[in-house]
Write an enzyme that holds these catalytic residues in place. Structure first.
Site, short mmCIF file in Angstrom:
data_model
loop_
_atom_site.label_atom_id
_atom_site.label_comp_id
_atom_site.label_asym_id
_atom_site.label_seq_id
_atom_site.Cartn_x
_atom_site.Cartn_y
_atom_site.Cartn_z
N LYS A 185 0.84 -1.20 0.00
CA LYS A 185 0.00 0.00 0.00
C LYS A 185 0.88 1.26 0.00
CE LYS A 185 -3.72 -1.89 2.93
NZ LYS A 185 -4.88 -1.72 2.04
N ARG A 233 -10.42 -11.28 1.89
CA ARG A 233 -11.32 -12.29 1.34
C ARG A 233 -10.70 -13.69 1.38
NH1 ARG A 233 -11.70 -9.04 -4.13
NH2 ARG A 233 -11.45 -7.43 -2.55
#
Length: 509
Positions: free
Chosen positions: A280, A354
């Protein structure tokens, strides 16, 4: 972990002005003709004089409004506090909503930090009103002070709230006991989210779950990295393999003998998310200690259900890992095997939530619960779609609508969103059963389509009823405090989950 004090809640049938305290809180509404006191406990002459002076004092009645005044003669509290409730409509039957009362009570206690006892003279003649005020007080009396060298540098939260009500003591006690349990669960969730990643990582998160569960009728089971590998939890292991801090799976089970329904909860517990190899930007990383908010919420919601003794079996699965870049981290294009055998091509290691949730959904499905709810700070797309205060719920229509109804009753903002069928093909992979990213537009719904692949079948052969709660924005408040919501961890979804469990219990009777 850092534990918080819990505000002591009490109810009194005595006139509010006669109750001793550091502050007496009265509501002010925003009317068409200007601000006006609501259900004033003051004498008629004092009420009239104060009403005439509100505008001159700068009181508007806006929500979150807060003004201290000297307490008039005859009032036992030391100061008078005017708390804004906002507009409540017009007509003789106009009244503040439970959520307006909840926010006003929470705002008042939050802004009265540093005082010991607060008396609340807000409308509390009905059970729903008393519930809202008590919950607001419990949520507003919160402060995270654990990591300061001088805890006295921050004002301590209010220690006791006395609510003036005409309800009988037995009914009031039941309401206050529930509000205390719910408030404790929300505040414990906030504190877990607020803990720095230097202190809260997979192993210590698992230990915190054990500590919080002490004294409650629940069973806590922890999978370490060896057990995870032996039983094939490739999602949790794949996300956690780049960190020196090994991942964990924690199962928290509340199974009362008279339960007729079984509710499974799955929570994302990424204790820190760098994005892994798909690193990120620095600015996007600063709040990533909150990426375990879903696991914290399902843990404490389960403990609240146990404390309340609801006749519903609840099994919580906390999927915990730290997502770090290193020589051992999962790479883009790696293929991992989720619990149960499905394979996933990892195209972006920052779509990691996920992956751990896939393991959780798959293992939760093996017990054939009546419903599965998963909670996760899953996608930035959630904030694009719904902002920072409204969470999303997706899944089968009946379950999603039931979650929305439970949230409405609890006073939390959720909105139902679809899982369009055309998004599923975008998750196809040429080398595995599916990829972990797909269509970028509507990414929140694409993520839900991915999770849907791991929800198993009920004993009837149909898919287990399921809903996915994406709380990415609402789980962490980066702006100023408001209402009963503090800065940083908010504890969102705990109240909705407890409300949903109560609905299951009522429906099973």
């Amino acid at each position: 972990m850092a534990l918080n004090s819990v505000v002591s809640l009490a109810a009194s049938n005595s006139p509010a002005g006669s109750i001793e305290g550091d502050a007496l809180v009265i509501g002010v509404v925003k009317g068409s003709d200007g601000p006006a006191l609501l259900d004033s406990p003051l004498a008629a002459e004092e009420t009239a004089a104060l009403n005439e002076s509100l505008s001159s004092l700068g009181v508007t009645g806006n929500a979150d409004g807060f003004h201290r005044l000297p307490a008039p003669a005859g009032v036992e509290a030391k100061v008078l506090v005017l708390a804004g409730l906002g507009a409540i409509g017009t007509g003789p039957d106009a009244a503040p909503s439970p959520e307006a009362l909840r926010r006003a009570a929470g705002s008042a206690l939050r802004q009265l930090a540093g005082t010991d006892t607060v008396v609340l003279a807000l409308p509390a003649a009905e059970a729903a009103q008393l519930t809202a005020i008590a919950e607001g007080a419990a949520l507003g009396a919160y402060s995270y002070q654990a990591r300061r060298s001088d805890p006295a540098a921050l004002k301590s939260p209010v220690q006791k709230a006395v609510i003036a009500t005409s309800l009988n003591s037995r009914a009031a006690k039941t309401i206050l006991n529930r509000s205390t349990a719910v408030g404790k669960a929300v505040n414990a969730t906030r504190s877990l989210v607020n803990e720095p990643p230097s202190h809260l990582f997979p192993e210590t998160f698992a230990e915190a779950a054990k500590d919080l569960a002490k004294g409650l009728p629940v069973k806590v089971t922890v999978w370490d990295e060896k057990k995870l590998e032996k039983e094939g939890f490739g999602g949790i292991l794949g996300v956690g393999k780049g960190s020196s801090r090994a991942p964990r799976l924690v199962k928290v089970e509340y199974a009362p003998a008279r339960a007729k329904k079984h509710m499974a909860l799955v929570g994302k517990g990424i204790t820190f998310d760098t994005g892994g190899i798909s690193l990120k930007p620095a600015a996007s990383m600063m709040t990533m200690k909150c990426d375990m908010g879903g696991a914290a919420a399902i843990l404490n919601a389960t403990l609240a259900v146990a404390e309340l003794g609801l006749p519903v079996k609840v099994t919580a699965w906390l999927c915990i890992a730290e997502n770090m870049p290193s020589a051992t981290a999962t790479r883009p294009s790696d293929v991992i095997t989720i619990f149960g055998g499905k394979t996933v091509e990892v195209l972006n290691t920052d779509a990691e939530g996920r992956l751990v949730m896939a393991d959780g959904l798959a293992v939760a499905s093996t017990e054939h619960p009546d419903v599965i709810l998963d909670v996760a700070t899953l996608t930035g797309a959630q904030m694009v779609a719904l902002g920072n205060r409204v969470s999303a719920v997706m899944g089968d229509e009946q379950t999603s609508n039931a979650v929305k109804a439970a949230a409405d009753k609890a006073g939390e903002l959720f909105w139902t969103m679809p899982i369009p069928e055309e998004l599923r093909p975008s998750l196809d992979s040429p080398v595995a059963d599916l990829a972990n990213i797909g269509e970028k537009a509507g990414g929140m719904m694409t993520a839900a389509a991915f999770l849907n692949e791991f929800v198993g079948q009920a004993k009837s052969g149909e898919q287990i009823p399921w809903a996915h709660l994406d709380i990415a924005g609402p789980a962490f408040n980066e702006s100023a405090p408001y209402g009963y919501t503090p800065k940083q961890g908010t504890g969102v979804s705990v109240r909705t989950l407890v409300s949903y469990a109560e609905g299951l219990a009522a429906g099973a009777k």
